[in-house]
Each structure stands twice: as structure tokens, then as C-alpha cells.
Scaffold this motif. Structure first.
Motif, short mmCIF file in Angstrom:
data_model
loop_
_atom_site.label_atom_id
_atom_site.label_comp_id
_atom_site.label_asym_id
_atom_site.label_seq_id
_atom_site.Cartn_x
_atom_site.Cartn_y
_atom_site.Cartn_z
N ALA A 1 53.48 40.88 -45.53
CA ALA A 1 52.06 41.08 -45.19
C ALA A 1 51.87 41.10 -43.68
O ALA A 1 51.09 41.92 -43.15
CB ALA A 1 51.21 39.99 -45.84
N THR B 1 44.24 46.98 -44.47
CA THR B 1 45.08 46.06 -45.23
C THR B 1 44.26 44.94 -45.86
O THR B 1 44.46 44.58 -47.02
CB THR B 1 46.18 45.46 -44.34
N ILE C 1 47.52 38.82 -47.70
CA ILE C 1 47.19 39.54 -46.47
C ILE C 1 46.18 38.80 -45.61
O ILE C 1 46.06 39.06 -44.40
CB ILE C 1 46.66 40.95 -46.81
#
Length: 413
Positions: A76, A88, A125
Motif C-alpha cells: 500500500a 488510492t 491504504i
């Protein structure tokens, strides 16, 4: 000329206001993420016997989230450094919110564990993206407060989530609780899409390319000391997030009573985190050494948190409850400063990757603490052993900051 001169400060003020607004939005994302990862602690006690839950299987269900969450932290971080924050985080948030809501449809321990694994993948993330944004847009003398605001969300989340879960479960059942908290959080995506711009994610593109390689990062004593110290910090935090309701229940508290004490513990920690980040920033702005200041706050926070082990040596319910609240509030001194210290000692071009490594350590603790604490409780029937384990790890964390996480070991490129 006059118009241009007056326009420039106005643009700067608008840009600054937007940065702080986005920091607040990132904090809200953390609140939502931590609600979604901690509300299971309350739901487990309300699930029917047909689920076949034992203390050990509860520990497995509670830790399943962290298996994927911890495993995906470094990937991530790479994704954030490569593709930026905006896209993201949007995708990750969308995935975890949908899965969090779908948890209300689980029909067995197996399906519950599967959904928690996917939830962990979606949430992986959030921290690398958030710290990358803060590292790119806030200088050292403001970074402590910015990180404090963001990190307060990781504590207000369990605080608010404990109350929301307790009352929603009591009044509507555990399935409705998951549906509301999961699907309802999708509204966050609207201000994120409107407020965050693509160009903000590319401001440090050149710096990212010129950052240190993996070999330099992994060879740094600061990185390894931070890795272990973060595990120690989060071992305590994740014990509280996952087992605190059951621990409070042993002291005779009701479901809602446990919710209120959990709220006080984590909201107090969040408030201290913001204040400690602000005070540290002010000291640094006045010329104090950033490393010295942030190490002092962090070590003091660890030492105050050590008071939690006192619960293993008393049978007084009020004393146990007081220590639980005080120890978490004390640890709040470290919350913003230990993350800001990492950014001080490591190059800005590696922020996403370093945050991923650090958060891997944090969530390995999320794998270990719920399972190991559940095993200890099942074997002994008491919480004394889990509390003593907390003291052991906090002591290791202090040693890391004293001997390894030092300015002379800072990674420079």
C-alpha cells in the motif's frame, strides 16, 4: 501590482485552509476506519450461540482483520508513492465501507473471518496515504499538530464506535449496527472527491523518484527501532480495542457502561494526542531540537501507559477502571510525536514506504494481541497475564527509543 500583491496572500490562505480541511477529512476517514475495525468487539457478545464462539474463536475473528491489513501495508505504501493519495484512498475507502456493511449479513464464523480479511485489505491504504499527504504538505513546525489531528481519528474512532455499537446493538441488533456504520460511511467519498485535487498528489513526484532505495531504508537502525517500538505501542492499543469491552464486563459493567468507559479512554487519548502534537510543534518552532522534543514526549507516553499493569495487582473495580482510562490517555503523549519523529528521521521521498513498514509493525500487533490475549484468558480465566504482557512490550518500546531511534542514526540522502 497592488492587486497581485494582495492576491498572493489570499491564495496562500486558501491553500492553507484547504490543507487543514483535508487533514480533518483524513482524520474523519480514520474515525470511520477504526469504527469499522473495532465494532466487532461489541457485536461478538451479542451474536447467537449458533455461531459457536469461544474466547479463542473470538480472538481469531478479532485478529483476522489484521492478517491482510498488516500484510498489505508495504504494498500500500508503494502504491501511494507511485500513484498518489487521491485515487488510492478513494478505492480503498469504497471497498472497506461496502465490506463493513456486508458484515451484517454474515451467517457463520467462517464468513465473518472472510469479511474481516477483505476489510483489512481495503483499509490497508488509509495510513500510508494519510501520512504521505501530511508529509508532503506540512513542514516540521506544523507536522506534529497535523499528525495529531489525523491520529486523533484513530482514537476517536474506537471511542465513538464503542458508543454507537453498544446502543445500536442494544436497540436494533448487531446486524443493523454493521449495515448502518458500514454503508452510511460511503458519504465520506463525496467531500474527498470534491476537495482533493490531482495536482496535490504530484507536487513531490521528483522527490519521490530521488528517494532512498529499499536497501537503505531497511538497513537503518531507526527503521528497525521504529518497527519494534511501533509493535509495542500498538500491542497495548489493540488489546484495548479488542478486549476492553470484555475486560470491563468482568468489572461488572453493562454493555452500554463498557461503551462509555471505552469512549472515555480513547477520546481522552485522542485529545491528549492533539495537545501533545501542538505543544511539541510550539517547542520546535521556538528552536528546540525536533528529535529531542518528540523522543521526550514519546518516552513519557510509554512510561505513563505502563500504569495499566496495576490492574493485575488489585481487585478494586474502580481502581482498575481508573488505570485503564489513565494509561491510554497517558499514551496519547506519544501518539502524534512518534509518527512525526519517523518523518523527521527518514527522507521525505520515502514517506509512503516507511509508513507502510511502520504500520506493518503496528498491525502485526493487531494479529498477535487479540489472539494471544484470548488464549491467555481462556487458559487462566483472568486478565492478569495479558496486562503483564502489555507491561513487557511497553518496556521494550522505551528501550528502542533510548538506544536505537536517535538523531545520529537518521537516514540522509
Amino acid at each position: 501590482m497592488a492587486n497581485a500583491a494582495t492576491a498572493a496572500p489570499s491564495v496562500q490562505i486558501q491553500a492553507s485552509s484547504r490543507r487543514w480541511a483535508i487533514a480533518g477529512l483524513l482524520s474523519l476517514a480514520a474515525v470511520i476506519a477504526y469504527i469499522d475495525r473495532t465494532n466487532l468487539s461489541f457485536a461478538l457478545n451479542a451474536m447467537p450461540k449458533s455461531f459457536g464462539l469461544t474466547p479463542a474463536s473470538k480472538g481469531m475473528a478479532l485478529s483476522a482483520f489484521f492478517w491482510t491489513y498488516a500484510a498489505l501495508q508495504i504494498p500500500a505504501g508503494w502504491l501511494v508513492d507511485r500513484f498518489g493519495v487521491r485515487r488510492t484512498l478513494f478505492v480503498g475507502f469504497l471497498v472497506w465501507s461496502l465490506v463493513a456493511g456486508a458484515t451484517g449479513l454474515a451467517g457463520s464464523v467462517a464468513s465473518l473471518v472472510f469479511l474481516r480479511l477483505v476489510l483489512g485489505a481495503g483499509e490497508a491504504i488509509v495510513l500510508p496515504a494519510s501520512l504521505r499527504y501530511i508529509g508532503d504538505h506540512f513542514e516540521e513546525r506544523r507536522r506534529g499538530l497535523a499528525i495529531g489531528i489525523y491520529m486523533s481519528g484513530t482514537k476517536y474512532g474506537p471511542a465513538l464506535g464503542s458508543l454507537a455499537a453498544a446502543y445500536l446493538i442494544r436497540d436494533h441488533g448487531w446486524r443493523v449496527m454493521f449495515l448502518i456504520t458500514g454503508f452510511g460511511s460511503l458519504l465520506w467519498l463525496i467531500p474527498w472527491a470534491l476537495l482533493v485535487r490531482d495536482d496535490q498528489q504530484r507536487e513531490r513526484k521528483v522527490e519521490t523518484t530521488a528517494g532512498p532505495g529499499w536497501g537503505m531504508i531497511l538497513a537503518s537502525p531507526v527503521m528497525w527501532g521504529t518497527f519494534l517500538a511501533t509493535f509495542c505501542y500498538m500491542y497495548f492499543v489493540y488489546f484495548c480495542m479488542t478486549w476492553m469491552p470484555s475486560y470491563f464486563e468482568r468489572q461488572g459493567l453493562s454493555l452500554t457502561g463498557s461503551g462509555w468507559y471505552t469512549f472515555m479512554s480513547f477520546s481522552g487519548m485522542a485529545t491528549v494526542a492533539i495537545a501533545a502534537g501542538y505543544v511539541a510543534d510550539r517547542l520546535i518552532a521556538r528552536g528546540r531540537n525536533p528529535v529531542t522534543v518528540r523522543r521526550a514526549f514519546t518516552i513519557t507516553g510509554f512510561l505513563l501507559a505502563f500504569s495499566e499493569i496495576g490492574g493485575a495487582f488489585t481487585h478494586s473495580g474502580p481502581v482498575i477502571l481508573c488505570l485503564a482510562v489513565f494509561s491510554l490517555c497517558g499514551l496519547g503523549l506519544a501518539t502524534a510525536n512518534y509518527w512525526a519523529l519517523t518523518q523527521t528521521l527518514m527522507p521525505a521521498g520515502s514517506v509512503g514506504r516507511v509508513a507502510g513498514i511502520q504500520n506493518t509493525a503496528a498491525n502485526l500487533a493487531g494479529v498477535v494481541a487479540p489472539w494471544l490475549s484470548g488464549w491467555m484468558v481462556q487458559r487462566t480465566g483472568r486478565f492478569d497475564a495479558p496486562l503483564l504482557a502489555i507491561g513487557f512490550w511497553l518496556a521494550i518500546g522505551v528501550a528502542c527509543y533510548v538506544f536505537a531511534i536517535r538523531e545520529k542514526y537518521a537516514l540522509r540522502v
